[in-house]
Design an enzyme around this catalytic site. Structure first.
Site, PDB file in Angstrom:
ATOM      1  N   THR A  63      -1.188   7.067  -7.126  1.00 35.11           N
ATOM      2  CA  THR A  63      -2.061   8.030  -6.447  1.00 35.11           C
ATOM      3  C   THR A  63      -1.853   9.414  -7.054  1.00 35.11           C
ATOM      4  O   THR A  63      -0.717   9.854  -7.236  1.00 35.11           O
ATOM      5  CB  THR A  63      -1.745   8.092  -4.943  1.00 35.11           C
TER       6      THR A  63
ATOM      7  N   ASP B 211       0.862  -1.183   0.000  1.00 31.84           N
ATOM      8  CA  ASP B 211       0.000   0.000   0.000  1.00 31.84           C
ATOM      9  C   ASP B 211       0.899   1.233   0.000  1.00 31.84           C
ATOM     10  O   ASP B 211       1.357   1.684   1.043  1.00 31.84           O
ATOM     11  CB  ASP B 211      -0.912  -0.008   1.227  1.00 31.84           C
ATOM     12  N   GLU B 212       1.178   1.722  -1.202  1.00 33.75           N
ATOM     13  CA  GLU B 212       2.080   2.878  -1.379  1.00 33.75           C
ATOM     14  C   GLU B 212       3.400   2.664  -0.614  1.00 33.75           C
ATOM     15  O   GLU B 212       3.800   3.490   0.209  1.00 33.75           O
ATOM     16  CB  GLU B 212       1.398   4.163  -0.925  1.00 33.75           C
ATOM     17  N   PRO B 213       4.097   1.567  -0.880  1.00 34.08           N
ATOM     18  CA  PRO B 213       5.319   1.246  -0.121  1.00 34.08           C
ATOM     19  C   PRO B 213       6.477   2.206  -0.369  1.00 34.08           C
ATOM     20  O   PRO B 213       7.432   2.223   0.412  1.00 34.08           O
ATOM     21  CB  PRO B 213       5.674  -0.164  -0.613  1.00 34.08           C
ATOM     22  N   PHE B 214       6.395   3.018  -1.440  1.00 35.08           N
ATOM     23  CA  PHE B 214       7.481   3.958  -1.744  1.00 35.08           C
ATOM     24  C   PHE B 214       7.238   5.349  -1.164  1.00 35.08           C
ATOM     25  O   PHE B 214       7.973   6.292  -1.475  1.00 35.08           O
ATOM     26  CB  PHE B 214       7.677   4.077  -3.266  1.00 35.08           C
TER      27      PHE B 214
END
Length: 484
Positions: A202, A119-122
């Site tokens: 996103t 979930d948006e790991p960056f």
């Protein structure tokens, strides 16, 4: 055979009709008292939502979605990435338990379209906490899907955050990926291209507006009178196109100019900050839907809009992290109890949103300040209450920011009281709290009553009561038998 003009007209109608299918919604479950999954699925179906993106693989959620015909993106939490990166066996187990077990073959089961690894790991604020494990985890999940003979039907993707790509000058043509991610992005995009998977990202016009003084509210809301932004010979009329083309430039710079893009998360919060209101969110969402339906695309990708767009989010979540702002708990198109915040639709024409039906609440009781007590220490008690419950509506610009003392203390007390299932001792506060059946809500500031859930005190009390009745019945039966 249709004449060519008629054929062209029918083709356009089909394209317009398919646009609604390309719009989905994120369903998060970080709530202290979540709406029951079957009720949420009813809500999705009532509003003709055909696609949903999940952040994990909750069995109760997947069971509720089974047979619904709703297309699902299944999420893998960041906390699992390290294990999935290091163990192909763990990846195979996860796929077996969460994909193979539920996957739709015909009408039964769940229509799983994507597995979203992380979930948006960056996200920049995470540093290297998850970054090193993403590609390995994605590859192992892909291998597990192949082994399960599902790789042709389920694609692996990695949702990337809004801060994955940047443009220091604010011009889309200068867009690039963060330097710390460049190598990883090349690896990720090579992997995605090989398996014909899209790039999940996103886009956050609200945060862009908050962080960039050169972006006006009107520009963020698709207003026609907004001041345009120019980049060489290209003109940008809204913040969405500006961010989207910044990403397109970043993708082109590392050799992937044509990869399909899915906007995995986009929305506008309704509370917890200045300009986070239902009316502004309504303007934004309507502007976004109209823009997507127009299929005009962006200056760098004309007539080529994102292949899918997932609104963020379906419901408010009172347990979401507020590290980036108190507004984080108020992204929902619906309130926590499934009631629409504004007029909007997911692409089904003029029809307005349909609320969740037959929602079960705790008793209509609230906890407020006892005005007959010495309130000199009430603020300290309110701060303590807010440390473990949701008081984000009291934030500057929030829906309850204008209520005066001691009403704001009452709001904090009630938030804690509801969080704790209306237990009598959770409205004590050293004798400062008072339980009332008179709704203390003021104007736009709603003093909520929490949902009835399986772990609520009322349910527990009902269970205890039932056990006592059964025990008494048993005892009575035994006594009768003994007398006989």
């Amino acid at each position: 055979m249709y004449p060519f003009p008629v054929f062209l007209f029918l083709t356009i109608l089909c394209l317009l009709g398919s646009t609604a299918d390309a719009i989905g919604v994120n369903w998060g479950t970080m709530s202290s008292h979540p709406l029951p999954p079957p009720k949420v699925v009813e809500l999705l179906k009532s509003n003709e939502v055909s696609k949903v993106k999940l952040f994990d693989a909750d069995p109760l959620v997947l069971q509720a979605l089974s047979g619904s015909n709703i297309v699902v993106t299944l999420g893998i939490p960041n906390s699992m990435l390290k294990t999935l990166n290091s163990s192909r066996k763990a990846a195979e187990s996860w796929v077996h338990d969460n994909v193979t077990r539920y996957f739709s073959h015909g009408e039964a089961g769940v229509r799983i379209e994507y597995v979203a690894v992380g979930d948006e790991p960056f996200l920049q604020s995470y540093g290297d906490q998850f970054h090193p494990f993403v590609i390995g985890a994605a590859m192992n999940i892909q291998a597990a899907l192949t082994k399960a003979n599902l790789a042709g039907e389920v694609k692996v993707v990695v949702p990337c955050s809004f801060d994955t790509f940047v443009s220091e000058s604010g011009r889309p043509s200068k867009g690039h990926f963060r330097t710390d991610l460049n190598k990883t992005m090349i690896e990720l995009l090579t992997f995605l291209s090989k398996h014909h998977s899209p790039f999940f990202v996103t886009i956050s016009p609200f945060i862009s507006f908050q962080q960039n003084k050169n972006i006006s509210l009107d520009f963020s809301l698709f207003k026609e009178n907004a001041r345009h932004h120019n980049d060489s010979h290209r003109t940008y009329k809204n913040s969405f196109d500006l961010s989207y083309d910044t990403l397109v430039s970043a993708l082109s710079k590392i050799g992937f100019p044509e990869i399909d893009i899915v906007v995995a998360r986009i929305g506008w919060p309704t509370d917890g900050a200045a300009n986070a209101t239902s009316s502004i969110a309504e303007t934004f969402m309507k502007g976004l839907i109209d823009h997507l339906h127009s299929k005009t695309g962006t200056p760098l990708r004309p007539r080529n809009p994102p292949i899918e767009t997932f609104m963020f989010s379906l419901l408010d979540e009172d347990h979401r992290s507020i590290t980036s702002g108190n507004f984080e708990r108020h992204w929902g198109v619906f309130t926590f109890d499934g009631q629409a915040k504004y007029h909007f639709n997911f692409g089904q024409g003029t029809k307005n949103l349909v609320n969740a039906q037959f929602v079960e609440y705790l008793a209509p009781k609230w906890c407020v300040v006892n005005n007959n007590k010495d309130l000199s220490n009430a603020s300290a008690s309110a701060l303590e209450a807010c440390s473990t419950s949701d008081c984000t509506a009291l934030s500057p610009g929030g829906s309850c920011s204008n209520i005066s003392w001691p009403s704001n203390i009452s709001y904090a007390f009630n938030s804690y009281y509801q969080q704790n299932d209306q237990r009598a001792d959770s409205c004590d506060f050293g004798g400062l709290g008072l339980i009332t059946t008179v709704d203390p809500s003021v104007d736009t500031c709603r003093f909520f009553v929490e949902l009835q859930t399986s772990h609520s005190t009322s349910a527990h009390e009902a269970y205890i009561f039932l056990r006592i009745i059964l025990l008494l019945a048993c005892l009575f039966s035994c006594l009768l038998g003994f007398t006989w």
